[in-house]
Scaffold this active site. Structure first.
Site, PDB file in Angstrom:
ATOM      1  N   LYS A 143       8.510  -3.118   0.525  1.00 19.07           N
ATOM      2  CA  LYS A 143       8.591  -2.304  -0.699  1.00 19.07           C
ATOM      3  C   LYS A 143       9.676  -1.224  -0.660  1.00 19.07           C
ATOM      4  O   LYS A 143      10.204  -0.846  -1.704  1.00 19.07           O
ATOM      5  CB  LYS A 143       7.230  -1.642  -0.998  1.00 19.07           C
ATOM      6  CG  LYS A 143       6.177  -2.620  -1.468  1.00 19.07           C
ATOM      7  CD  LYS A 143       4.898  -1.906  -1.888  1.00 19.07           C
ATOM      8  CE  LYS A 143       3.800  -2.904  -2.188  1.00 19.07           C
ATOM      9  NZ  LYS A 143       2.598  -2.274  -2.744  1.00 19.07           N
ATOM     10  N   ASP A 161       2.400   0.179  -8.971  1.00 13.67           N
ATOM     11  CA  ASP A 161       1.175   0.416  -8.191  1.00 13.67           C
ATOM     12  C   ASP A 161       0.438   1.674  -8.652  1.00 13.67           C
ATOM     13  O   ASP A 161      -0.761   1.635  -8.939  1.00 13.67           O
ATOM     14  CB  ASP A 161       1.500   0.546  -6.699  1.00 13.67           C
ATOM     15  CG  ASP A 161       1.819  -0.794  -6.057  1.00 13.67           C
ATOM     16  OD1 ASP A 161       1.259  -1.815  -6.492  1.00 13.67           O
ATOM     17  OD2 ASP A 161       2.626  -0.818  -5.105  1.00 13.67           O
TER      18      ASP A 161
END
Ligand code: ATR
Length: 277
Positions: A66, A102
């Site tokens: 990420k 997220d």
């Protein structure tokens, strides 16, 4: 021609995203397919170049890529840039653009439960890793009145507060400090991996001073009820597991790619079926 989407990570075989997104594509009658791609760290750069070369329209990024993916993309959305992590990429006019859904996914899941009262919640975030950063910045962006961060390593909590691009009332605390003043919080969120299978008997912090009317969240969804959530329930608090966050981060990514909001109830049913084996 069928459009290709996917998720890259290492490991990746456990991912529930392909089932969730392929059902959403089919349900929306879109000619698209979502694959899981196992990409080792040393192949990440080649993988991104390859996906662009063959015209992959969008993809998710999971552990451990990420942050490493950021310099490999053409443009980063400001929220993802502040968080320092990208979990969604979209092909836009010849460029790969990175987003982070997220934290916003977590916020969407909590809002479903709190019916517009999120701003007034005096909030405690436990943990100061990548997940905490995304959730903290998204809560701050939402205008939540107070958000403290408790972490084993206080300096990491303070760093998130210092990096915050928005206005917020926040304090970095030790775990013990947070335990001692727990009755001051309406919303408590575990962002650490403590309690995740196989460490199912651990809790990130003692709930001795938890208020009955508090709302306690865990971003873990395996197990669906961590020891932390079951203790909170026993004390009379409302709880939420990590499933809504997972579903909503996926729904936000789907919307970024297609402009369509998918049916999150369908997504939830698919993930629950998969978790149930
Ligand atoms: P992620 O990106 O998934 O959030 P991470 O960056 O490894 O993962 O962060 C994990 C968080 O859980 C950190 O806040 C970590 O505390 P430290 O900053 O002190 O390392 C916390 N954490 C993980 N295991 C822990 C444990 N056994 N006890 C206390 N805190 C723990």
């Amino acid at each position: 021609m069928q459009e290709i989407y996917g998720v890259i990570g290492d490991p990746i075989s456990h991912s529930m995203s392909p089932d969730m997104h392929n059902d959403a594509f089919a349900h929306q009658e879109l000619e698209a397919h979502y694959n899981a791609f196992h990409v080792h760290t040393e192949h990440l750069e080649d993988a991104v170049k390859g996906m662009k070369a063959i015209g992959v329209k969008g993809f998710n990024i999971t552990v451990p890529h990420k942050t490493a993916i950021i310099p490999l993309l053409d443009r980063i959305d400001p929220l993802a840039s502040a968080i320092g992590a990208v979990n969604t990429v979209k092909y836009e006019n010849g460029q790969y653009v990175g987003y982070n859904t997220d934290g916003l996914g977590f916020v969407s899941g909590v809002k479903e439960q709190l019916n517009g009262l999120l701003k007034d919640q005096r909030t405690l975030v436990i943990g100061a890793g990548g997940a905490a950063r995304g959730i903290y910045f998204s809560l701050v962006k939402e205008g939540v009145c107070q958000i403290d961060i408790a972490n084993r390593t206080i300096s990491r909590a303070q760093q998130i507060i210092d990096d915050n691009p928005y206005e917020a009332a926040s304090e970095a605390l030790s775990i013990q400090e947070a335990e001692g003043q727990l009755e001051a919080y309406d919303l408590i969120i575990n962002t650490t991996s403590i309690g995740m299978s196989p460490q199912v008997n651990e809790v990130p912090l003692s709930l001795n001073h938890l208020r009955k009317d508090a709302f306690v969240c865990d971003i873990i969804y395996n197990p669906l009820e961590t020891k932390f959530l079951s203790e909170a329930k026993q004390k009379g608090a409302s709880v939420q597991n990590g499933l809504p966050m997972f579903i909503h981060q996926g729904a936000l990514a789907f919307h970024i790619w297609t402009g369509i909001w998918p049916d999150t109830e369908r997504m939830k049913a698919i993930v629950l079926r998969k978790l149930g084996g």
